[in-house]
Write an enzyme that holds these catalytic residues in place. Structure first.
Site, PDB file in Angstrom:
ATOM      1  N   ASP A   1      10.430  -4.869   8.823  1.00 13.52           N
ATOM      2  CA  ASP A   1      10.996  -4.094   7.726  1.00 13.52           C
ATOM      3  C   ASP A   1      10.689  -2.598   7.846  1.00 13.52           C
ATOM      4  O   ASP A   1       9.687  -2.239   8.462  1.00 13.52           O
ATOM      5  CB  ASP A   1      10.528  -4.654   6.370  1.00 13.52           C
ATOM      6  CG  ASP A   1       9.022  -4.738   6.195  1.00 13.52           C
ATOM      7  OD1 ASP A   1       8.319  -5.201   7.108  1.00 13.52           O
ATOM      8  OD2 ASP A   1       8.544  -4.362   5.112  1.00 13.52           O
TER       9      ASP A   1
ATOM     10  N   HIS B   1       8.808  -0.401   3.156  1.00 14.34           N
ATOM     11  CA  HIS B   1       8.909  -1.841   3.347  1.00 14.34           C
ATOM     12  C   HIS B   1      10.200  -2.353   2.700  1.00 14.34           C
ATOM     13  O   HIS B   1      10.866  -1.624   1.971  1.00 14.34           O
ATOM     14  CB  HIS B   1       7.769  -2.571   2.618  1.00 14.34           C
ATOM     15  CG  HIS B   1       6.395  -2.142   2.962  1.00 14.34           C
ATOM     16  ND1 HIS B   1       5.599  -2.857   3.834  1.00 14.34           N
ATOM     17  CD2 HIS B   1       5.632  -1.114   2.530  1.00 14.34           C
ATOM     18  CE1 HIS B   1       4.408  -2.279   3.922  1.00 14.34           C
ATOM     19  NE2 HIS B   1       4.405  -1.221   3.137  1.00 14.34           N
TER      20      HIS B   1
ATOM     21  N   GLU C   1       8.002  -0.411  -1.547  1.00 15.35           N
ATOM     22  CA  GLU C   1       8.834  -1.582  -1.259  1.00 15.35           C
ATOM     23  C   GLU C   1      10.240  -1.352  -1.807  1.00 15.35           C
ATOM     24  O   GLU C   1      10.399  -0.986  -2.970  1.00 15.35           O
ATOM     25  CB  GLU C   1       8.255  -2.834  -1.924  1.00 15.35           C
ATOM     26  CG  GLU C   1       6.923  -3.281  -1.364  1.00 15.35           C
ATOM     27  CD  GLU C   1       7.034  -4.187  -0.153  1.00 15.35           C
ATOM     28  OE1 GLU C   1       8.168  -4.467   0.296  1.00 15.35           O
ATOM     29  OE2 GLU C   1       5.977  -4.622   0.338  1.00 15.35           O
TER      30      GLU C   1
ATOM     31  N   HIS D   1       7.277  -0.367   7.973  1.00 18.90           N
ATOM     32  CA  HIS D   1       6.235  -1.365   8.213  1.00 18.90           C
ATOM     33  C   HIS D   1       6.280  -1.816   9.672  1.00 18.90           C
ATOM     34  O   HIS D   1       5.248  -2.066  10.293  1.00 18.90           O
ATOM     35  CB  HIS D   1       6.443  -2.538   7.260  1.00 18.90           C
ATOM     36  CG  HIS D   1       5.231  -3.386   7.059  1.00 18.90           C
ATOM     37  ND1 HIS D   1       5.283  -4.534   6.322  1.00 18.90           N
ATOM     38  CD2 HIS D   1       3.947  -3.276   7.472  1.00 18.90           C
ATOM     39  CE1 HIS D   1       4.085  -5.092   6.299  1.00 18.90           C
ATOM     40  NE2 HIS D   1       3.259  -4.347   6.989  1.00 18.90           N
TER      41      HIS D   1
END
Length: 180
Positions: free
Chosen positions: A165, A34, A116, A155
């Site tokens: 993303d 992400h 992330e 994602h």
């Protein structure tokens, strides 16, 4: 880098949050990459950490109004500097994927790890981030052999109607060259 029996990376900052629960069957077979920045496009702020820790001040920026009451997390966050912060043990289900599907199986949070990267869809990621992501990915693949090249996705791949993303700025060929 090594993952211990509790599902924690041995050499990164641990910031245990409360936004996770038990996996339904303890299967870990997918890695989802992400991006996030808060406010959007601003790096190095404390707000991503605050969001995952459940203490973000939603009045600190106009764009945070939609975050009020949101309970989300990721297993790890990789800052632009390459610093890795782990919020949720890999053995637990982080709340990163939302409504999602991979190869006909829904609810990807049940069987995935969410990483992330501090970034946006259009801003190039840093070499330090690729290096850190490479090390985390190798540790994950060592611990969870069902995570293979074909089971590392963005994602955007598991929620294509609502997510973009890690975006066009993520260099998939370069990343895969590092890992494989």
């Amino acid at each position: 880098m090594h993952i211990n029996e509790l599902g924690q990376l041995n050499s990164v900052l641990q910031r245990p949050c409360r936004h996770y629960d038990a996996r339904p069957d303890n299967e870990v077979s997918l890695l989802v990459i992400h991006n996030i920045s808060l406010p959007a496009g601003q790096f190095g702020t404390r707000y991503v950490d605050d969001l995952f820790m459940g203490c973000i001040d939603c009045e600190a920026h106009d764009s945070f109004v939609d975050l009020k009451g949101l309970r989300v997390s990721a297993h790890c966050f990789i800052r632009r500097t390459g610093e890795v912060i782990q919020y949720v043990p890999f053995e637990k289900r982080a709340w990163h994927a939302g409504v999602s599907e991979f190869n006909g199986r829904q609810q990807c949070n049940d069987f995935s790890v969410g990483i992330e990267l501090e970034g946006t869809d259009t801003e190039p990621y840093t070499q330090a981030q690729y290096n850190a992501l490479h090390l985390v990915t190798k540790a994950l693949m060592d611990k969870y052999p069902k995570i293979t090249r074909s089971r590392i996705v963005g994602h955007c791949d598991i929620a294509p109607d609502r997510k973009t993303d890690p975006g066009e700025s993520f260099d998939w060929p370069y990343f895969f060259d590092l890992v494989f």
